[in-house]
Design an enzyme around this catalytic site. Structure first.
Site, short mmCIF file in Angstrom:
data_model
loop_
_atom_site.label_atom_id
_atom_site.label_comp_id
_atom_site.label_asym_id
_atom_site.label_seq_id
_atom_site.Cartn_x
_atom_site.Cartn_y
_atom_site.Cartn_z
N ASN A 8 -17.58 27.98 -22.12
CA ASN A 8 -18.23 26.68 -21.30
C ASN A 8 -18.11 26.81 -19.60
OD1 ASN A 8 -19.15 25.71 -23.85
ND2 ASN A 8 -17.26 24.86 -24.06
N THR A 27 -40.05 26.84 -8.92
CA THR A 27 -40.38 25.31 -8.18
C THR A 27 -40.57 24.69 -9.58
OG1 THR A 27 -42.82 25.81 -8.17
CG2 THR A 27 -41.75 26.13 -6.16
N GLU A 77 -19.38 22.31 -14.13
CA GLU A 77 -19.92 20.93 -14.91
C GLU A 77 -19.08 19.65 -14.21
OE1 GLU A 77 -20.79 21.02 -19.59
OE2 GLU A 77 -19.66 22.62 -19.03
N SER A 118 1.01 -1.31 -0.35
CA SER A 118 -0.01 0.11 0.05
C SER A 118 0.97 1.30 0.08
CB SER A 118 -0.86 -0.06 1.20
OG SER A 118 -0.25 -0.17 2.31
N SER A 175 -14.35 26.42 -26.74
CA SER A 175 -14.56 25.16 -27.46
C SER A 175 -13.33 25.18 -28.68
CB SER A 175 -15.96 25.23 -28.02
OG SER A 175 -15.85 24.30 -29.44
N GLN A 214 -7.42 -2.10 3.99
CA GLN A 214 -6.31 -1.27 3.41
C GLN A 214 -6.93 -0.60 2.32
OE1 GLN A 214 -2.23 -2.58 2.90
NE2 GLN A 214 -2.72 -2.98 1.03
N LYS A 264 -8.11 3.66 2.38
CA LYS A 264 -7.25 4.88 2.06
C LYS A 264 -7.56 5.35 0.54
CE LYS A 264 -4.42 3.10 5.23
NZ LYS A 264 -5.03 1.78 5.15
N1 ARG Z 1 -0.86 -1.31 5.14
C1 ARG Z 1 -1.91 -1.95 6.23
C2 ARG Z 1 -3.46 -1.35 6.14
O1 ARG Z 1 -3.25 -0.06 5.65
C3 ARG Z 1 -1.28 -1.84 7.40
C4 ARG Z 1 -1.88 -2.62 8.50
C5 ARG Z 1 -1.43 -4.15 8.13
N2 ARG Z 1 -1.64 -4.96 9.41
C6 ARG Z 1 -1.40 -6.37 9.16
N3 ARG Z 1 -1.80 -6.92 10.08
N4 ARG Z 1 -1.14 -6.78 7.95
O2 ARG Z 1 -4.44 -1.47 6.68
#
Ligand code: ARG
Length: 467
Positions: free
Chosen positions: A285, A155, A290, A23, A277, A322, A325
């Site tokens: 525009n 309305t 938009e 990640s 355009s 995970q 995020k």
């Molecule tokens: N990168 C993981 C997350 O975003 C961190 C936590 C990972 N924990 C684990 N036991 N694998 O959630």
């Protein structure tokens, strides 16, 4: 890079598994919060005698150098690392040897990541609040300049009753004020520390969770360790708050798009906030409006991602989480951009008062006032409504407006009509007679404006106090 958890494994990880599992490409933006959390944790470990004071201060100062090196760019984030938590611990250990290896005592990545995301969201809530405040202020300024700008209220998108542009835009100010309050409530629920929850069942070390929370400027600690590492409700709440902001922005955008068309021409966008355009030279525009409307869809999508991702997860931590995020970061980045650009776009747009007034003068938006006139002369409202409707139909046949009929013509419909009917259906009078709290009259709108201004002043004071 060898994995820190590489102890019970007899085979190296398949490289595709690392790519899939990693990640770091999106969670590295939490490096500050990760270090902040680790600093508080290391200080607590030292204070509680879980590691030596000496090791604790070495860790704290090395974490601070790592932070500096990351900020200055001298330490590049390793894209091969599994996540930001592992990366920072790895660097610490490279630099401090065995001392670095002591940081993760009494901690799991599960409570670590739960803390980091809370700290990160907390900061982002602050920056969304600042943008929302700026938007509310901009709307208040537009309202202040337009308390006499009569326009049709709608309305069903049909001209309905006369209001003023100030009254109209203040409706949005109140929506954004509620959005603001919602964010501050989310911030309170976000600002608690899950650290010390460990993987899920805390730890046997005599840690001081309150001390960590205090060090981090949080209100307190999560009260159940399984809950502490399992839920992401605060984050979903934030995505929902952003979704509502976007819904309000999107409706406002829709109006800007309509109003800047030649058919309405109520507003003209500044050249700096519109685009041309590639083929039609005459075009200007409203792309920003938009895109705000369009991006609202993806922020709803982010909220939906979070809700669905969480819905079937057993307690406690699961790797599915995970996925929180990217969704929440996308919602944050895009709504902040929308708030900022939308605000500059409306601040610089020209309000075409004449066009608004002209539209208000046709379309019989004073027909209710004509009926109310007869009611004031003693007629029951339902009868007055009928007569006013017949007058509208008469005008449509003659292609004229209520204001232009002669008194004789009025009296063909009811002999209650007298010369003061013209006063009663005069647009400014129609607006200013609606002098009820919340209404469009100048006094009413000025009161609404003062409420918005005191809201802003209150926020300014709170900010000054917190500094
Ligand atoms: N990168 C993981 C997350 O975003 C961190 C936590 C990972 N924990 C684990 N036991 N694998 O959630």
């Amino acid at each position: 890079m060898a994995k820190m958890w590489d102890a019970r494994f007899s085979k190296a990880e398949n490289p595709r598994v690392n790519d899939f599992n990693s990640s770091i490409s999106f969670d590295s933006r939490m490096y500050r919060e990760d270090i902040e959390g680790s600093v508080a944790h290391a200080a607590m470990l030292g204070k509680c005698g879980i590691i030596s004071k000496e090791d604790s201060s070495k860790i704290v100062s090395e974490l601070e150098s790592i932070l500096n090196d990351l900020e200055s760019g001298t330490l590049p984030v390793d894209p091969e690392a599994e996540d930001i938590h592992m990366f920072i611990e790895q660097v610490l250990t490279e630099r401090l040897g065995d001392v670095g290896k002591r940081l993760h005592t009494a901690r799991s990545r599960n409570d670590q990541v739960a803390l980091d995301i809370r700290l990160y969201i907390k900061k982002e809530i602050e920056s969304v609040l600042a943008l929302a405040e700026e938007l509310i202020k901009t709307i208040a300024d537009i309202a202040e300049a337009n308390t006499d700008t009569v326009m049709p209220g709608y309305t069903h998108l049909q001209r309905a009753q006369p209001v003023t542009f100030a009254h109209y835009v203040l409706a949005y100010a109140f929506m954004f004020m509620r959005d603001y309050d919602r964010l501050t409530e989310t911030e309170i629920r976000t600002s608690v520390s899950p650290l010390g929850s460990g993987a899920l069942a805390t730890t046997t070390y005599p840690i001081d969770r309150e001390m960590v929370a205090e060090e981090l400027g949080l209100y307190g600690i999560t009260q159940n360790s399984i809950d502490g590492v399992s839920d992401r409700d605060f984050l979903i709440e934030f995505a929902f708050d952003l979704s509502l902001i976007m819904m309000h922005l999107s409706r406002f955008s829709e109006e800007i798009i309509l109003w800047s068309s030649s058919e309405f021409a109520y507003v003209e966008l500044d050249d700096a906030y519109s685009t041309g355009s590639s083929i039609m030279p005459q075009k200007k525009n409203p792309d920003i409006a938009e895109l705000v409307r369009g991006k609202t869809a993806r922020i709803y999508g982010d909220l939906n991602t979070l809700l669905v991702m969480m819905k079937g997860l057993p307690l406690a931590y699961n790797k599915d989480m995970q996925e929180d995020k990217e969704a929440v970061f996308d919602a944050i980045d895009n709504s902040k951009m929308c708030l900022e650009l939308f605000c500059s776009m409306i601040r610089t747009m020209k309000v075409n008062r004449n066009r608004m007034r002209k539209a208000a003068a046709s379309g019989f938006i004073n027909a209710t006032d004509c009926a109310d006139y007869l009611v004031r002369k003693g007629m029951p409202f339902r009868d007055a409504y009928k007569i006013s409707g017949k007058l509208v139909s008469y005008c449509l046949g003659k292609q004229t407006d209520l204001e232009l009929l002669s008194l004789d013509e009025y009296r063909q419909f009811s002999d209650l009509f007298e010369a003061d009917i013209y006063d009663a259906i005069n647009l400014d009078n129609c607006v200013n007679r609606r002098n009820v709290p919340g209404g469009p009259s100048k006094t009413s709108v000025e009161y609404q404006l003062s409420q918005v201004r005191s809201f802003l002043a209150e926020k300014q004071n709170e900010e000054a106090e917190n500094k």
